[in-house]
Design a protein around this motif. Structure first.
Motif, PDB file in Angstrom:
ATOM      1  N   LYS A  30     -17.184  57.374  37.329  1.00 51.52           N
ATOM      2  CA  LYS A  30     -17.463  56.203  36.493  1.00 51.52           C
ATOM      3  C   LYS A  30     -18.934  55.792  36.520  1.00 51.52           C
ATOM      4  CE  LYS A  30     -13.822  56.037  34.433  1.00 51.52           C
ATOM      5  NZ  LYS A  30     -14.075  56.713  33.156  1.00 51.52           N
ATOM      6  N   GLU A  31     -19.751  56.623  37.188  1.00 52.48           N
ATOM      7  CA  GLU A  31     -21.193  56.356  37.222  1.00 52.48           C
ATOM      8  C   GLU A  31     -21.934  57.677  36.974  1.00 52.48           C
ATOM      9  OE1 GLU A  31     -21.309  53.159  40.921  1.00 52.48           O
ATOM     10  OE2 GLU A  31     -20.989  55.277  41.302  1.00 52.48           O
ATOM     11  N   LEU A  32     -23.038  57.594  36.237  1.00 55.23           N
ATOM     12  CA  LEU A  32     -23.898  58.764  36.038  1.00 55.23           C
ATOM     13  C   LEU A  32     -25.288  58.401  36.535  1.00 55.23           C
ATOM     14  CD1 LEU A  32     -24.627  61.567  34.845  1.00 55.23           C
ATOM     15  CD2 LEU A  32     -24.984  60.445  32.635  1.00 55.23           C
ATOM     16  N   LEU A  33     -25.821  59.211  37.451  1.00 51.31           N
ATOM     17  CA  LEU A  33     -27.159  58.966  37.994  1.00 51.31           C
ATOM     18  C   LEU A  33     -28.096  60.095  37.587  1.00 51.31           C
ATOM     19  CD1 LEU A  33     -29.148  57.493  40.004  1.00 51.31           C
ATOM     20  CD2 LEU A  33     -28.214  58.984  41.780  1.00 51.31           C
ATOM     21  N   LEU A  34     -29.176  59.727  36.921  1.00 54.17           N
ATOM     22  CA  LEU A  34     -30.209  60.688  36.541  1.00 54.17           C
ATOM     23  C   LEU A  34     -31.336  60.564  37.556  1.00 54.17           C
ATOM     24  CD1 LEU A  34     -31.892  62.460  34.514  1.00 54.17           C
ATOM     25  CD2 LEU A  34     -32.397  60.353  33.277  1.00 54.17           C
ATOM     26  N   THR A  35     -31.761  61.665  38.170  1.00 53.33           N
ATOM     27  CA  THR A  35     -32.840  61.572  39.156  1.00 53.33           C
ATOM     28  C   THR A  35     -33.726  62.814  39.144  1.00 53.33           C
ATOM     29  OG1 THR A  35     -33.311  60.902  41.443  1.00 53.33           O
ATOM     30  CG2 THR A  35     -31.522  62.486  41.155  1.00 53.33           C
ATOM     31  N   GLY A  36     -34.915  62.731  39.789  1.00 54.25           N
ATOM     32  CA  GLY A  36     -35.891  63.836  39.774  1.00 54.25           C
ATOM     33  C   GLY A  36     -36.997  63.534  38.769  1.00 54.25           C
ATOM     34  N   GLY A  37     -38.062  64.333  38.781  1.00 49.66           N
ATOM     35  CA  GLY A  37     -39.235  64.080  37.944  1.00 49.66           C
ATOM     36  C   GLY A  37     -38.942  63.955  36.453  1.00 49.66           C
ATOM     37  N   VAL A  38     -37.996  64.756  35.954  1.00 49.84           N
ATOM     38  CA  VAL A  38     -37.704  64.760  34.512  1.00 49.84           C
ATOM     39  C   VAL A  38     -36.913  63.497  34.104  1.00 49.84           C
ATOM     40  CG1 VAL A  38     -36.724  66.156  32.616  1.00 49.84           C
ATOM     41  CG2 VAL A  38     -37.875  67.283  34.504  1.00 49.84           C
ATOM     42  N   ALA A  39     -36.462  62.725  35.094  1.00 51.70           N
ATOM     43  CA  ALA A  39     -35.773  61.458  34.805  1.00 51.70           C
ATOM     44  C   ALA A  39     -36.703  60.474  34.103  1.00 51.70           C
ATOM     45  CB  ALA A  39     -35.228  60.841  36.091  1.00 51.70           C
ATOM     46  N   LEU A  40     -38.013  60.763  34.088  1.00 58.92           N
ATOM     47  CA  LEU A  40     -38.965  59.894  33.385  1.00 58.92           C
ATOM     48  C   LEU A  40     -38.891  60.091  31.875  1.00 58.92           C
ATOM     49  CD1 LEU A  40     -42.021  60.313  35.781  1.00 58.92           C
ATOM     50  CD2 LEU A  40     -40.750  58.203  35.386  1.00 58.92           C
ATOM     51  N   ASN A  41     -38.162  61.110  31.432  1.00 59.76           N
ATOM     52  CA  ASN A  41     -38.072  61.391  30.001  1.00 59.76           C
ATOM     53  C   ASN A  41     -37.168  60.356  29.304  1.00 59.76           C
ATOM     54  OD1 ASN A  41     -36.902  62.701  27.504  1.00 59.76           O
ATOM     55  ND2 ASN A  41     -38.480  64.183  28.067  1.00 59.76           N
ATOM     56  N   THR A  42     -37.747  59.599  28.404  1.00 56.66           N
ATOM     57  CA  THR A  42     -37.004  58.493  27.776  1.00 56.66           C
ATOM     58  C   THR A  42     -35.916  58.986  26.807  1.00 56.66           C
ATOM     59  OG1 THR A  42     -38.834  58.334  26.232  1.00 56.66           O
ATOM     60  CG2 THR A  42     -38.774  56.709  27.971  1.00 56.66           C
ATOM     61  N   ARG A  43     -36.156  60.113  26.176  1.00 53.84           N
ATOM     62  CA  ARG A  43     -35.141  60.667  25.269  1.00 53.84           C
ATOM     63  C   ARG A  43     -33.911  61.107  26.071  1.00 53.84           C
ATOM     64  NH1 ARG A  43     -31.911  60.610  21.344  1.00 53.84           N
ATOM     65  NH2 ARG A  43     -31.452  62.576  20.318  1.00 53.84           N
ATOM     66  N   LEU A  44     -34.140  61.682  27.239  1.00 53.82           N
ATOM     67  CA  LEU A  44     -33.018  62.093  28.096  1.00 53.82           C
ATOM     68  C   LEU A  44     -32.228  60.862  28.551  1.00 53.82           C
ATOM     69  CD1 LEU A  44     -31.376  64.170  29.689  1.00 53.82           C
ATOM     70  CD2 LEU A  44     -33.114  64.124  31.474  1.00 53.82           C
ATOM     71  N   ARG A  45     -32.930  59.798  28.873  1.00 56.92           N
ATOM     72  CA  ARG A  45     -32.260  58.555  29.279  1.00 56.92           C
ATOM     73  C   ARG A  45     -31.356  58.057  28.156  1.00 56.92           C
ATOM     74  NH1 ARG A  45     -36.566  54.952  32.810  1.00 56.92           N
ATOM     75  NH2 ARG A  45     -37.164  56.639  34.194  1.00 56.92           N
TER      76      ARG A  45
ATOM     77  N   LYS B 174     -29.785  54.052  46.127  1.00 60.99           N
ATOM     78  CA  LYS B 174     -30.343  52.841  46.736  1.00 60.99           C
ATOM     79  C   LYS B 174     -30.918  51.907  45.650  1.00 60.99           C
ATOM     80  CE  LYS B 174     -32.969  50.238  49.492  1.00 60.99           C
ATOM     81  NZ  LYS B 174     -32.338  49.025  49.941  1.00 60.99           N
ATOM     82  N   ASP B 175     -31.727  52.475  44.748  1.00 59.72           N
ATOM     83  CA  ASP B 175     -32.387  51.663  43.720  1.00 59.72           C
ATOM     84  C   ASP B 175     -31.406  51.039  42.736  1.00 59.72           C
ATOM     85  OD1 ASP B 175     -34.914  52.105  44.666  1.00 59.72           O
ATOM     86  OD2 ASP B 175     -35.556  53.460  43.079  1.00 59.72           O
ATOM     87  N   THR B 176     -30.319  51.755  42.462  1.00 62.60           N
ATOM     88  CA  THR B 176     -29.447  51.325  41.360  1.00 62.60           C
ATOM     89  C   THR B 176     -28.120  50.724  41.810  1.00 62.60           C
ATOM     90  OG1 THR B 176     -28.333  53.479  41.234  1.00 62.60           O
ATOM     91  CG2 THR B 176     -30.362  53.234  39.952  1.00 62.60           C
ATOM     92  N   GLY B 177     -27.766  50.937  43.063  1.00 64.77           N
ATOM     93  CA  GLY B 177     -26.493  50.417  43.543  1.00 64.77           C
ATOM     94  C   GLY B 177     -25.315  51.323  43.184  1.00 64.77           C
ATOM     95  N   ALA B 178     -25.594  52.497  42.599  1.00 61.72           N
ATOM     96  CA  ALA B 178     -24.504  53.435  42.282  1.00 61.72           C
ATOM     97  C   ALA B 178     -23.852  53.886  43.593  1.00 61.72           C
ATOM     98  CB  ALA B 178     -25.045  54.627  41.516  1.00 61.72           C
ATOM     99  N   LYS B 179     -22.520  53.974  43.592  1.00 55.80           N
ATOM    100  CA  LYS B 179     -21.812  54.289  44.839  1.00 55.80           C
ATOM    101  C   LYS B 179     -21.411  55.764  44.937  1.00 55.80           C
ATOM    102  CE  LYS B 179     -21.322  50.049  46.663  1.00 55.80           C
ATOM    103  NZ  LYS B 179     -22.523  49.600  45.940  1.00 55.80           N
ATOM    104  N   ASP B 180     -20.767  56.239  43.877  1.00 55.04           N
ATOM    105  CA  ASP B 180     -20.244  57.602  43.914  1.00 55.04           C
ATOM    106  C   ASP B 180     -20.465  58.265  42.552  1.00 55.04           C
ATOM    107  OD1 ASP B 180     -18.872  59.892  44.605  1.00 55.04           O
ATOM    108  OD2 ASP B 180     -16.910  59.034  44.130  1.00 55.04           O
ATOM    109  N   PRO B 181     -21.731  58.482  42.219  1.00 60.69           N
ATOM    110  CA  PRO B 181     -22.034  58.944  40.850  1.00 60.69           C
ATOM    111  C   PRO B 181     -21.900  60.449  40.641  1.00 60.69           C
ATOM    112  CG  PRO B 181     -24.080  58.664  42.068  1.00 60.69           C
ATOM    113  CD  PRO B 181     -22.972  58.295  43.021  1.00 60.69           C
ATOM    114  N   LEU B 182     -21.766  60.823  39.370  1.00 56.17           N
ATOM    115  CA  LEU B 182     -22.035  62.200  38.974  1.00 56.17           C
ATOM    116  C   LEU B 182     -23.557  62.222  38.879  1.00 56.17           C
ATOM    117  CD1 LEU B 182     -20.790  64.922  37.917  1.00 56.17           C
ATOM    118  CD2 LEU B 182     -21.360  64.084  35.641  1.00 56.17           C
ATOM    119  N   VAL B 183     -24.193  63.249  39.465  1.00 57.74           N
ATOM    120  CA  VAL B 183     -25.652  63.266  39.520  1.00 57.74           C
ATOM    121  C   VAL B 183     -26.223  64.350  38.619  1.00 57.74           C
ATOM    122  CG1 VAL B 183     -27.664  63.535  41.032  1.00 57.74           C
ATOM    123  CG2 VAL B 183     -25.590  62.461  41.928  1.00 57.74           C
TER     124      VAL B 183
END
Ligand code: ATP
Ligand code: FE2
Length: 324
Positions: A247-262, A119-128
């Motif tokens: 063609k889309e990668l979605l990172l989610t969950g509490g650890v998604a706040l990690n900037t190095r992972l991003r 919802k937030d990112t507009g990703a349609k069919d991502p690898l999560v």
């Protein structure tokens, strides 16, 4: 339509309100163990949720500028999670459902993290890449369900950060503190790297890093720990990316706040000609908004009866709604 979502699966009591178009409230109260440095005690957390739920709901209603009677639907995360905590949320949902004469939608907590990210990112069919305290899973949608491509075989990645942080006497949650320490680290020391096929194991790494070698500074140790654990995760994700050709990668969950992972994910996605997405910061960790929004999306599942489902797996949630 206005849906009130209840999140109470672990440490967070969250109440969110959403319409089909947007989130209009997202309030929370987070349980902190009485004894400093200790992990979550389920009974204590449940007591926290029981004591705070009414107040948090009042705050959410105020934020949304509406009365309780305007709620059309209740959504509750009834699993996976800690049974005493889940019970608080489900009992609250039942009480509100009776009082307001509205139905309840059961929402899988993990699907909530995914749907709010889309919802937030507009990703349609991502690898999560779903990474939180208790969970670490690489998922993608196929034939009406999220399929698990790889996951942790022992503890969740957030818990691995927290356990290691505890060995350094850092306050909980430890993840953000390790990230900050790691930013100052310079020297990389080899630590156990355990990838088994598409799955991950973190305990060996945590045990070794927690030995707190005298000759290494805290900063270098945190840096080595973080580089190792995130590389393991990104390696498995990259293989799933190559296999699924998403063609889309979605990172989610509490650890998604990690900037190095991003940063690591962004680079990897780019190499696969894929776009990289992360939800708004307030929607990364546990929250009620994700449950409210997901509740609307799956409103056809609504009924009057509901039970807790502590061991509910992400790949058991039906995404195609069967008309009853
Ligand atoms: P779930 O039920 O989905 O497993 P959860 O109860 O673990 O969720 P979340 O709020 O999704 O709750 O995630 C909390 C975890 O995220 C904690 O373990 C915390 O240490 C970790 N975390 C938060 N910020 C960071 C960060 N910057 N780096 C690493 N870990 C982080
Ligand atoms: Fe979560």
């Amino acid at each position: 339509m206005k849906c009130l979502g209840i999140e109470s699966t672990a440490h967070t009591l969250g109440i969110g309100i959403s319409t089909p178009e947007r989130v209009i409230a997202n309030e929370k109260s987070v349980y902190k163990p009485k004894e400093e440095g200790k992990g979550i005690i389920p009974r204590e957390a449940a007591e926290h949720h029981r004591k705070t739920k009414e107040k948090v709901m009042e705050r959410a209603l105020k934020k949304a500028n509406m009365e309780k009677e305007e709620i059309d639907l209740i959504a509750v995360a009834n699993g996976p999670g800690l049974p005493p905590c889940l019970l608080e949320g489900v009992e609250f949902a039942k009480k509100l459902s009776k009082e307001l004469n509205v139905k309840i939608v059961p929402v899988n907590h993990c699907i909530g993290h995914i749907e709010i990210g889309k919802k937030d990112t507009g990703a349609k069919d991502p690898l999560v890449q779903y990474v939180s305290g208790g969970n670490t899973q690489i998922l993608s949608r196929s034939e009406g369900k999220y399929r698990v491509y790889g996951e942790t075989l022992d503890i969740g990645i957030g818990n691995a950060f927290d356990k290691f942080a505890r060995s350094l006497n850092l306050k909980m949650p430890g993840g953000p503190k390790i990230m900050k320490l790691a930013e100052k680290g310079k020297k990389y020391e080899k630590l156990p790297y355990t990838v088994k096929g598409m799955d991950l194991s973190f305990s060996g790494l945590v045990t070794e890093a927690s030995k707190n070698k005298e000759e290494m500074s805290k900063e270098d140790l945190a840096y080595s720990f973080q580089e190792t654990i995130l590389s393991m995760l990104v390696e498995v994700t990259e293989r799933a990316m190559a296999h699924t050709k998403k063609k889309e990668l979605l990172l989610t969950g509490g650890v998604a706040l990690n900037t190095r992972l991003r940063e690591m994910n962004e680079k990897m996605a780019e190499e696969h000609d894929a776009s990289f997405h992360v939800p708004k910061n307030e929607h990364c960790g546990d929250n009620g908004a994700m449950i409210a929004y997901t509740g609307i999306k799956f409103k056809e599942k609504a009924g009057k009866k509901i039970d807790i489902n502590p061991k509910w797996r992400t790949n058991q949630y039906e995404l195609k709604i069967k008309k009853q």
